[in-house]
Scaffold this active site. Sequence first.
Site, PDB file in Angstrom:
ATOM      1  N   HIS A 293       0.835  -1.201   0.000  1.00  0.00           N
ATOM      2  CA  HIS A 293       0.000   0.000   0.000  1.00  0.00           C
ATOM      3  C   HIS A 293       0.873   1.255   0.000  1.00  0.00           C
ATOM      4  O   HIS A 293       1.974   1.264   0.550  1.00  0.00           O
ATOM      5  CB  HIS A 293      -0.905   0.019   1.228  1.00  0.00           C
TER       6      HIS A 293
ATOM      7  N   CYS B 246       0.166   1.597  -5.657  1.00  0.00           N
ATOM      8  CA  CYS B 246      -0.800   2.436  -6.368  1.00  0.00           C
ATOM      9  C   CYS B 246      -0.206   3.805  -6.708  1.00  0.00           C
ATOM     10  O   CYS B 246       0.703   4.291  -6.038  1.00  0.00           O
ATOM     11  CB  CYS B 246      -2.056   2.622  -5.518  1.00  0.00           C
TER      12      CYS B 246
END
Length: 222
Positions: free
Chosen positions: A128, A196
């Site tokens: 993440h 991301c």
Amino acid sequence: MRTVLRSLAELSMTAGLVLAMFVGYLSWGTGEYTHRQQGDLHSELERRWNATQTRKLAASGPRRGREAAVPVAEAGQAYALIRVPKFGSSYRYAVVEGVGTADLRKGPGHYPGTAGPGQVGNMAIAGHRTTYGGPFERNGELARGDEILIDTAATTFVYRVTHRIVVRPGRTDVTAPVPGKPGRRPKKAMLTLTTCHPKFSAAYRLVVFAELAGRRARTAAA
């Protein structure tokens, strides 16, 4: 009209407060969960590594002290340790086996089926960037030559960043044995980190590539 405007202003303030609370949860609440999970994973790694070293000390012959090429871990279990000197000495994340939703909430995850530490091929790790501790939050700062360290029971594998790119989520070929060239046989040990991009969005993926530059005995401090 004044009543309507006042109501709209109150609604906007309420919505802003709810949004702020939600963002606070995403950054702090999920991060606290990952922090607790990381504590358990680090303890798990230490127990496993100590057991591995004990078995080696009990062994005899020329193979004494030799480490298995690939750490063994079930899905969701601690796999290895990742450190990035550029991010400071406190940057130490236990990598879990697997990249499912539950796995990545614990910390960075090793893509099953990709190479292990120091192996010829591509060791791929996802993480993440903002929520759940944001282990890969600063990956956009990594530049050519920066070190990424992968610790196993007895060895620290030193990778050096070669480059980074931004791709669409569908570009799964970046985790192939030869990144971007599925089906080609690898000739060197590589490391790929995916996360991301941009922050707070899953529209793209930021991908950092590195190659094995060396290895050394892992110290207790690591």
